[in-house]
Design an enzyme around this catalytic site. Structure first.
Site, PDB file in Angstrom:
ATOM      1  N   CYS A 314       7.213  -2.181  -1.609  1.00  0.00           N
ATOM      2  CA  CYS A 314       7.871  -3.090  -2.548  1.00  0.00           C
ATOM      3  C   CYS A 314       7.349  -4.507  -2.313  1.00  0.00           C
ATOM      4  O   CYS A 314       6.139  -4.715  -2.249  1.00  0.00           O
ATOM      5  CB  CYS A 314       9.384  -2.972  -2.387  1.00  0.00           C
ATOM      6  SG  CYS A 314      10.371  -3.912  -3.585  1.00  0.00           S
ATOM      7  N   ILE A 315       8.202  -5.510  -2.174  1.00  0.00           N
ATOM      8  CA  ILE A 315       7.700  -6.862  -1.969  1.00  0.00           C
ATOM      9  C   ILE A 315       7.051  -7.012  -0.596  1.00  0.00           C
ATOM     10  O   ILE A 315       6.283  -7.958  -0.372  1.00  0.00           O
ATOM     11  CB  ILE A 315       8.801  -7.927  -2.171  1.00  0.00           C
ATOM     12  CG1 ILE A 315       9.980  -7.701  -1.233  1.00  0.00           C
ATOM     13  CG2 ILE A 315       9.263  -7.937  -3.603  1.00  0.00           C
ATOM     14  CD1 ILE A 315      11.039  -8.775  -1.366  1.00  0.00           C
TER      15      ILE A 315
END
Length: 584
Positions: A314-315
């Site tokens: 994800c991030i």
């Protein structure tokens, strides 16, 4: 609305008095609107209305459709009034039961369907409406339609009424108890009911390991080897700080960490601190320096002379891509390969999250974060809930409070309720520089004051997207291919969503995936062309990735490094899962 000017490096707030007042007013307004910027929606509805009035043909179509819907509802009501069961002709699973064919509930449903159909026609395909405004109007309309559904209310839902009759109202008694319990847990900031069955370090996050590094922002976990020999290159995982790391170390049957160590890999995991108001000035550079770079230095010290397989989720994957480009810029070649899981590097098409990305919306969010120092986890969870309001809000509420049914959470649901906060500075930089201005894809994202370029990444790349991801849409994830210059590039698309698609386990009966590898730096296919050409495999993606890791690792295998070994800057600070993951 003007975009707030962010200080480039120093965490000093130098905004003018006017901007300070504007920030204060936005923070106050957010308390009333739930954090939604009303001017975005006012402008969107006004754009829709003005363009609708300028196109008489569309207005005429809507008038005719409204009349047809009203006549259909009236005719259906006359037929249904005889008492003979008459289905409301719906493909909507909410109204599929036989009880919905009974009077007067079939009339309620038919009237709702006709009204909903008219609304959808009214807000769709209006010439001249800006694309962004059309999406906002459609989103707002969908929320209104979900609220108005007769399936959500006791008096208009025959199945709920029958349940209440057969149980003599005990379902409502249980539902009221559930509501009271939820209110108490909310006020006391407690975990949802059932989460106590998935305690960190007891039922989840139980893969053995040691915390070997702790600083202001991270703990680094070194997992104990489970094989007599291991691949020489260790794996460093950078999870998202928007979530607790143990999504990748859930129950033993679906723990990615346990799977990797069982396959002969030495695994390190970053565990992010859950920031509080005192951490408000931590920025993206801090997440790189205290996070990724500090972890890389520790892994290099503990496993010397070995390059490192890096993984980002994800991030965390976005941060890893930024860090890899910065390392390449600095002529640092410690990375052996880079794997990203459901991570975006080009934010020009962020999917449904674009509904919450605008200068006005981000200005309001920045104001809220500046006032509190952090963005609370429930604020972010509410945004994701609105994107799937039927599945995540209305259906669970009806089941819990009207049917009196308390769903037993699984490990993934319990993890999802274990939220984290975002520091003001970091999250503001992240949203403006990446989501709003797309600086990373444009080669403008600054690291230590100097822009980095993804084209400098040439190490082997393995990029994973998930088919039904509404956080990082796979077509957006796929764009990384055109931004990098790796001559060893694999893109894999797995079934499932942002979380469940990644946490599939090594064997999963309902998972499938496609993958394709490029051995040059120039060939780029469109997503549709890639779908046609990529090989389909009817199994979990984990073994395919592990095979790729194996082929990119040195042979023969070597003796595993000591679990919890010490080196310069590293010492054993305790057992996994550590302290930071337990912070509330």
């Amino acid at each position: 609305m003007s975009t707030p000017q962010l200080p480039s490096v120093a965490p000093v707030d130098t905004l003018s008095d006017e901007r300070q007042l504007r920030r204060h007013l936005y923070a106050q307004l957010a308390a009333v609107t739930g954090g939604i910027a009303p001017d975005d929606y006012i402008a969107a509805w006004w754009d829709w209305y003005l363009n609708l009035t300028q196109h008489p043909h569309k207005s005429s179509e809507l008038g005719s459709a409204a009349l047809e819907g009203a006549l259909d509802t009236w005719q259906f009501a006359l037929q249904a009034s005889s008492g003979t069961p008459l289905p409301p002709s719906s493909s909507d699973p909410r109204f599929a039961g036989a009880a919905w064919s009974q009077w007067p509930f079939n009339i309620y449903t038919r009237a709702y369907q006709n009204w909903a159909s008219w609304w959808q026609q009214a807000v769709s395909d209006v010439p001249g409406v800006a694309d962004k405004n059309a999406k906002l109007v459609n989103f707002a309309s969908s929320q209104i339609l979900e609220v108005a559904s007769p399936s959500n209310y006791l008096n208009t839902n025959p199945e709920l009424l029958e349940t209440t009759r057969t149980e003599s109202g005990q379902n409502l008694v249980r539902g009221f108890k559930h509501w009271v319990d939820d209110m108490q847990r909310t006020l006391n900031r407690g975990a949802p009911a059932g989460s106590e069955n998935f305690r960190v370090g007891e039922q989840v996050a139980v893969t053995p390991g040691k915390v070997v590094l702790r600083n202001r922002l991270i703990e680094l976990i070194q997992y104990a080897p489970q094989t007599p020999s291991v691949y020489a290159e260790p794996i460093l995982i950078t999870p998202a700080w928007i979530m607790k790391y143990y999504i990748l170390d859930l129950s033993p049957v679906n723990s990615l960490v346990r799977y990797l160590v069982s396959q002969g890999h030495t695994v390190f995991m970053i565990s992010w601190k859950n920031p509080n108001e005192a951490d408000r000035d931590l920025g993206m550079d801090d997440y790189l320096e205290l996070g990724l770079r500090a972890a890389l230095a520790a892994v290099s010290a503990l496993v010397p002379k070995a390059k490192i397989h890096t993984v980002g989720y994800c991030i965390g994957g976005t941060l890893l891509a930024i860090g890899a480009a910065a390392l390449a810029r600095d002529n640092d070649h410690r990375i052996a390969s880079l794997t990203t899981l459901a991570a975006q590097t080009d934010f020009s098409d962020p999917g449904e999250l674009s509904l919450f990305i605008s200068p006005s919306q981000l200005e309001m969010l920045e104001a809220v974060m500046h006032k509190q120092g952090v963005l609370a986890s429930d604020k972010m969870a509410a945004s994701f809930m609105l994107l799937r309001s039927r599945d995540l809000l209305w259906t669970p509420a009806v089941n819990k409070y009207l049917r009196g049914k308390l769903d037993t959470p699984n490990d993934l649901m319990a993890w999802n309720a274990d939220g984290t906060r975002m520091p003001w500075r970091m999250h503001t930089e992240y949203l403006y520089r990446l989501f709003l201005h797309n600086q990373l894809a444009l080669g403008q994202f600054p690291v230590a004051g100097e822009p980095i370029h993804l084209q400098s990444i040439t190490v082997p790349l393995f990029v994973v997207g998930t088919e039904t991801d509404h956080v990082a849409p796979w077509r957006s994830v796929y764009k990384m291919r055109a931004l990098t210059r790796s001559t060893d590039y694999t893109f894999l698309l797995t079934s499932g969503g942002h979380n469940a698609g990644i946490v599939s386990g090594p064997v999963h009966p309902r998972r499938r995936h496609r993958l394709m590898t490029w051995n040059d730096a120039t060939t780029v296919l469109s997503p549709e062309e890639w779908l046609k050409q990529a090989e389909m495999r009817a199994t979990s993606w984990w073994p395919s990735w592990q095979q790729w890791l194996r082929t990119h690792s040195s042979m023969p295998q070597v003796a595993p490094p000591a679990s919890g070994a010490t080196a310069e800057g590293c010492t054993v600070l305790g057992d996994a899962p550590g302290d930071y993951v337990r912070e509330k």
